[in-house]
Design a protein around this motif. Structure first.
Motif, short mmCIF file in Angstrom:
data_model
loop_
_atom_site.label_atom_id
_atom_site.label_comp_id
_atom_site.label_asym_id
_atom_site.label_seq_id
_atom_site.Cartn_x
_atom_site.Cartn_y
_atom_site.Cartn_z
N LEU A 209 17.18 4.54 11.42
CA LEU A 209 18.47 5.22 11.40
C LEU A 209 19.63 4.31 11.77
O LEU A 209 20.79 4.75 11.77
CB LEU A 209 18.45 6.42 12.36
CG LEU A 209 17.31 7.42 12.16
CD1 LEU A 209 17.39 8.52 13.21
CD2 LEU A 209 17.33 8.01 10.76
N ARG A 210 19.35 3.06 12.12
CA ARG A 210 20.42 2.14 12.52
C ARG A 210 21.44 2.00 11.40
O ARG A 210 21.11 2.05 10.22
CB ARG A 210 19.85 0.77 12.85
CG ARG A 210 19.03 0.74 14.13
CD ARG A 210 18.57 -0.67 14.45
NE ARG A 210 17.69 -0.69 15.61
CZ ARG A 210 18.11 -0.75 16.87
NH1 ARG A 210 19.41 -0.80 17.12
NH2 ARG A 210 17.26 -0.76 17.87
N ALA A 211 22.68 1.81 11.80
CA ALA A 211 23.76 1.66 10.82
C ALA A 211 24.56 0.40 11.13
O ALA A 211 24.74 0.05 12.31
CB ALA A 211 24.68 2.88 10.87
N PRO A 212 25.05 -0.28 10.12
CA PRO A 212 25.85 -1.48 10.36
C PRO A 212 27.25 -1.12 10.84
O PRO A 212 27.73 0.00 10.62
CB PRO A 212 25.90 -2.14 8.97
CG PRO A 212 25.77 -0.98 8.02
CD PRO A 212 24.85 0.00 8.69
N GLY A 213 27.88 -2.06 11.52
CA GLY A 213 29.29 -1.91 11.87
C GLY A 213 29.59 -1.06 13.08
O GLY A 213 30.76 -0.72 13.32
N LEU A 214 28.59 -0.71 13.88
CA LEU A 214 28.86 0.07 15.08
C LEU A 214 29.57 -0.79 16.13
O LEU A 214 29.32 -1.99 16.24
CB LEU A 214 27.56 0.63 15.65
CG LEU A 214 26.79 1.61 14.77
CD1 LEU A 214 25.50 2.02 15.44
CD2 LEU A 214 27.64 2.83 14.42
N ASP A 215 30.45 -0.16 16.88
CA ASP A 215 31.24 -0.85 17.91
C ASP A 215 30.41 -0.96 19.19
O ASP A 215 30.11 0.04 19.84
CB ASP A 215 32.51 -0.04 18.17
CG ASP A 215 33.45 -0.69 19.17
OD1 ASP A 215 33.01 -1.60 19.90
OD2 ASP A 215 34.62 -0.28 19.24
#
Length: 329
Positions: free
Chosen positions: A271-277
């Motif tokens: 479920l990981r997503a790119p671009g998280l702060d």
């Protein structure tokens, strides 16, 4: 505080069933898991089933006063929040049990109620535990649902029921609301747990330090807010559908991901997503752990029937918060 709770029976639910489905109710099963509303499986005279949601004081173990919907993290309960969330998810192409009937008139029950379809596949949580070989396929489908959900944004942060009606929430930003909430949760935890009280000042300093690292942002994503595998049901063909949706909100997507990471554990990688702060993730992770200390400890001061489960949640999250404090020092 409610001390004697009267859960509904077949007799009590029969009028709602007749009004919603036009059929005779032959059996009722109260489903476990909820703390804010009653969830009942309705068995009908043709052997089909449906599910009733009931919002009443007897079903809400939090025993809180009427919540302010302009507080994005206020007590997420009620038919209005539910129907607004259901309609927003449906419009966004995100699967949730289909709403069959909503009743705020108290004609058939002395409470707000709704009837939804009964999805036959059980929970995603049970499916992952039952057959680990199926986990990759199920998690791929869950990732697709999340991508659809998180592709939608709102004009400002807040509960969907408020924002979609043109309203606004208290606070100036997501990060400010998280910071204030973390400090309140810490104060509540310190009142109930000596180990939290002993390091309250250090945790307050850490909250402020993490908040100072967050840079402003003008994007609010549609998120569930408390999304674990137990809040996902499966359709007959194995597609995921979201439940317990009253907390649906426009907020920072990082808030969703800290909860996903906690609740999905080893399955979170899918479920990981790119671009998280990363700065938001650090602040929101600490805030979440503090909330999962204060919330369960508050709940068991009442008559919640499974106190040990809440104590275990509070203990785990206290240890996580203390670990974050230690690693920051």
């Amino acid at each position: 505080m409610t001390t004697t709770r009267r859960h509904l029976t077949r007799t009590g639910l029969a009028p709602l069933t007749r009004a919603a489905l036009g059929r005779t109710l032959t059996g009722v099963q109260r489903l476990r898991g909820g703390t804010k509303k009653g969830v009942y499986r309705l068995v009908l005279d043709d052997d089909s089933t449906a599910v009733a949601y009931v919002w009443s004081a007897d079903e809400d173990y939090w025993d809180q006063p009427d919540p302010d919907p302009r507080d994005v993290f206020s007590h997420g309960t009620g038919l209005g929040l539910f129907t607004a969330a259901h309609d927003r998810l449906a419009a966004s192409g995100v699967r949730t049990p289909r709403l069959i009937h909503a009743d705020a008139t108290h004609t058939h029950l002395p409470a707000d109620a709704a009837v939804v379809e009964d999805l036959p596949g059980g929970s995603l949580e049970d499916a992952l535990a039952r057959d680990p070989r199926e986990a990759p396929r199920l998690m791929d489908r869950m990732a697709e649902l999340l991508a659809t959900l998180h592709a939608h944004t709102g004009p400002r942060f807040g509960k969907v029921a408020v924002v979609d009606n043109g309203g606004s929430s208290h606070g100036v930003s997501c990060e400010q609301r998280i910071t204030d909430g973390a400090l309140r949760c810490l104060a509540e935890a310190a009142r109930r747990e000596p180990r939290a009280a002993a390091v309250r000042r250090e945790l307050e300093d850490l909250i402020h330090a993490l908040a100072a690292e967050v840079r402003p942002r003008d994007r609010q994503t549609l998120i569930h807010g408390e999304l674990g595998a137990d809040h996902v049901l499966l359709t007959s063909d194995g597609q995921p559908a979201l439940i317990d949706i009253e907390g649906l909100m426009y907020f920072d997507v990082e808030h969703e991901h800290v909860f996903l990471r906690l609740r999905f554990g080893p399955h979170y990688d899918a479920l990981r997503a790119p671009g998280l702060d990363e700065a938001r993730l650090r602040l929101y992770r600490l805030s979440m752990h503090l909330g999962l200390v204060s919330g369960p400890l508050t709940l068991i001061e009442g008559d919640f029937p499974h106190p040990q489960r809440m104590r275990d949640i509070a203990e785990h999250n206290l240890r996580q918060a203390l670990s974050l404090l230690k690693s920051a020092s």
